[in-house]
Design a protein around this motif. Structure first.
Motif, PDB file in Angstrom:
ATOM      1  N   UNK A  48       0.934  -1.112   0.157  1.00  0.00           N
ATOM      2  CA  UNK A  48      -0.056   0.070   0.101  1.00  0.00           C
ATOM      3  C   UNK A  48       0.831   1.354   0.065  1.00  0.00           C
ATOM      4  N   UNK A  98      -2.121   7.169  -0.205  1.00  0.00           N
ATOM      5  CA  UNK A  98      -1.831   7.734   1.022  1.00  0.00           C
ATOM      6  C   UNK A  98      -1.672   9.357   0.453  1.00  0.00           C
ATOM      7  N   UNK A  99      -0.810   9.617  -0.455  1.00  0.00           N
ATOM      8  CA  UNK A  99      -0.893  10.984  -1.083  1.00  0.00           C
ATOM      9  C   UNK A  99      -2.163  11.513  -1.639  1.00  0.00           C
ATOM     10  N   UNK A 100      -2.923  10.650  -2.594  1.00  0.00           N
ATOM     11  CA  UNK A 100      -3.946  10.932  -3.314  1.00  0.00           C
ATOM     12  C   UNK A 100      -5.376  10.843  -2.381  1.00  0.00           C
ATOM     13  N   UNK A 137      -6.077   9.947   0.883  1.00  0.00           N
ATOM     14  CA  UNK A 137      -5.908   9.621   2.396  1.00  0.00           C
ATOM     15  C   UNK A 137      -7.197   9.457   3.185  1.00  0.00           C
ATOM     16  N   UNK A 138      -8.192  10.308   2.672  1.00  0.00           N
ATOM     17  CA  UNK A 138      -9.453  10.292   3.482  1.00  0.00           C
ATOM     18  C   UNK A 138     -10.355   9.029   3.199  1.00  0.00           C
ATOM     19  N   UNK A 163      -8.998   5.834   2.968  1.00  0.00           N
ATOM     20  CA  UNK A 163      -8.253   4.696   3.408  1.00  0.00           C
ATOM     21  C   UNK A 163      -8.876   4.078   4.368  1.00  0.00           C
ATOM     22  N   UNK A 181      -7.075   1.719   7.284  1.00  0.00           N
ATOM     23  CA  UNK A 181      -5.821   0.804   7.914  1.00  0.00           C
ATOM     24  C   UNK A 181      -6.421  -0.104   8.971  1.00  0.00           C
ATOM     25  N   UNK A 182      -6.029  -1.232   9.045  1.00  0.00           N
ATOM     26  CA  UNK A 182      -6.454  -2.235  10.088  1.00  0.00           C
ATOM     27  C   UNK A 182      -5.277  -2.131  11.226  1.00  0.00           C
ATOM     28  N   UNK A 235      -4.056  -3.587   5.100  1.00  0.00           N
ATOM     29  CA  UNK A 235      -4.928  -2.469   4.723  1.00  0.00           C
ATOM     30  C   UNK A 235      -6.195  -2.857   4.182  1.00  0.00           C
ATOM     31  N   UNK A 236      -7.411  -2.436   3.975  1.00  0.00           N
ATOM     32  CA  UNK A 236      -8.410  -2.687   3.367  1.00  0.00           C
ATOM     33  C   UNK A 236      -8.281  -2.098   1.833  1.00  0.00           C
ATOM     34  N   UNK A 266     -12.906  -0.968   0.062  1.00  0.00           N
ATOM     35  CA  UNK A 266     -13.363  -0.006   1.125  1.00  0.00           C
ATOM     36  C   UNK A 266     -12.991   1.242   0.704  1.00  0.00           C
ATOM     37  N   UNK A 297     -13.442   5.091   2.924  1.00  0.00           N
ATOM     38  CA  UNK A 297     -14.332   5.689   3.726  1.00  0.00           C
ATOM     39  C   UNK A 297     -15.050   7.101   3.411  1.00  0.00           C
TER      40      UNK A 297
END
Lengths: 308, 308
Positions: free
Chosen positions: A72, A78-80, A82-83, A85, A87-88, A121-122, A153, A155
């Motif tokens: 991941x 994570x740059x593009x 992040x909102x 994501x 994370x488990x 990560x999902x 997933x 969010x």
């Protein structure tokens, strides 16, 4: 109902789907149970797509909804985004730490800070777990074609029944030369459109962009549109002003080829492209178009979905 | 190979499955892609179970692999199995926080502490999302029978191919009186055994316990065994000394009825019971028993799985 794009019309259609028993509330926006009938429609659509894809002899792979955290972080999600994501995290302590965890829960304190990140990560898109499996390989002359399906997933809690946090994507992914990837994208745009139209869905192809995050994302959105990397097949579900994308056809250029050291048959970093069918959105578009009673859908549609 | 239960024999069989292309390494122990053939076996088994369950006219529901965090904290999973949990976290900041997140990733610092818990958890068992949907209801005289399937998560990284972190459970769940729940558990124990044996799987029913956490978990394990709440159907896959549970039949007493205010037809808190089929483990048991080449499996097995 559901003719405009305001929150109340989303909610009204969602409630109608709940009442019909097609979706089942979990108490969290965008996370729903599906009825047997809803699943039958999705399975029928998958069978149809499988028939259409079969002459192309794809490799079939199925990934669970988790991706290696290490992989991941090799892509720029994570740059593009992040909102979006997922994370488990899990509990890795012993008995004393466990007592404290349980105490925090009982006392209404934040117990989630006591968790540690797991190795996963999902997955945000069905094709993400594929690319790392090709790390360090060189593709043969004809490249590779892979048939994938997975829960993904994102969010983005919403009352729009078509904007789920967890939903399934069926994808056909091409790894190869720039030309092979472009042809795949363009051919599946037409094939996908034909499949959806044959089911009575009046989809339209539009140039689109991904929801890149924040101020920095504005340029990425504009660039993606300028380069015409993404097409969506859209149809009104809950809003005529803002029709819903039920499928998308994407050109990634050599992004994943670079990230995972995959070489194309020409010795250059492999180019990739995919079509993704949003399975829940397609089911919702079918329910919107043909009504909530599947038994009363047009005979031809039922036959294509082998529901009869 | 794979005759003892040490780590190297697990790893050897896992490598054999990788080489055969049936499972695909993700780089994380216990998280694998599945080949089309592997999926065909699972879909065939699901069709078989569906045929066997059909005369009982179950409600069919399908939940995605996420559960409301609020519902998760109403059951004692965090007390009993904290080490197995999967808590979903995401990024909820703005541009400045995002710059810091990306900087941490680039500098090799722990960026996961900057995330916030989302409203969802990964589900630990396929039936967990069901009970909250019945909150505050009173069951009719015949109770309810529900057919479920879902991916579930358990954080227990292992080289044992049969101990996956993310895998599918197919369940039949009964909500009703104590007697209805007990009968369901006992009947499905026999039915499940018959289904698996008809496929050539030499399963044995054993009294079992769940892996309750820590020192406090010892008593819970002993109590669960004393009360004979859990049976497992086991068969050697990678170890003859420690055979693998490929199915379990569980009596929950009125645990979920209490937790979610579900009343049985007798006005008492509903009792619940379930059978869970571990779909990946059943596929692995079939591969172990009949070989890695599905085309060469016994005709009768292929017919029951409608693979022919």
């Amino acid at each position: 109902m559901c003719g405009t794009d305001d929150a109340s019309s989303y909610r009204a259609y969602l409630d109608e789907l709940f009442r019909a028993g097609l979706l089942i509330s979990s108490g969290v926006r965008g996370v729903y149970g599906r009825s047997g009938t809803f699943e039958d429609v999705i399975m029928g659509f998958e069978r149809y797509v499988t028939r259409e894809g079969k002459p192309l002899s794809p490799e079939v792979m199925h990934f669970p909804p988790l991706l290696s955290r290490a992989h991941y972080t090799k892509i720029n999600h994570i740059h593009n985004f992040p909102d979006l994501m997922g994370s488990v995290h899990t509990f890795m302590g012993g008995d004393p730490e466990h007592r404290e965890l349980v105490r925090k829960l009982a006392d209404g304190e934040d117990w989630t800070r006591d968790l540690a990140p797991a190795d996963v990560m999902l997955i945000p898109a069905a094709c993400y777990p594929l690319y790392p499996t090709a790390t360090g390989t060189t593709l043969g002359a004809s490249g590779r074609l892979i048939d994938l399906v997975s829960y993904v997933f994102r969010h983005e809690p919403s009352d729009d029944p078509a904007r789920m946090q967890i939903f399934r994507q069926r994808e056909y992914v091409r790894l190869g030369t720039a030309e092979q990837a472009l042809n795949h994208r363009n051919e599946w745009l037409e094939r996908g459109k034909a499949i959806l139209q044959s089911l009575g869905l009046a989809v339209e192809a539009v140039v689109a962009n991904d929801p890149f995050f924040g101020r920095g994302g504005r340029l990425a959105k504009a660039t993606q549109r300028e380069q015409v990397l993404k097409f969506e097949l859209v149809i009104p579900i809950c809003s005529t002003e803002k029709p819903t994308a039920i499928s998308s056809c994407n050109l990634h250029l050599d992004y994943f080829g670079h990230a995972f050291g995959i070489d194309g048959p020409d010795g250059q970093p492999a180019h990739t492209a995919c079509i993704g069918f949003g399975l829940e959105r397609i089911a919702l578009a079918l329910f919107k178009t043909h009504g909530l009673n599947v038994d009363a859908w047009p005979k031809g549609v039922r036959e294509l979905l082998t529901l009869a």
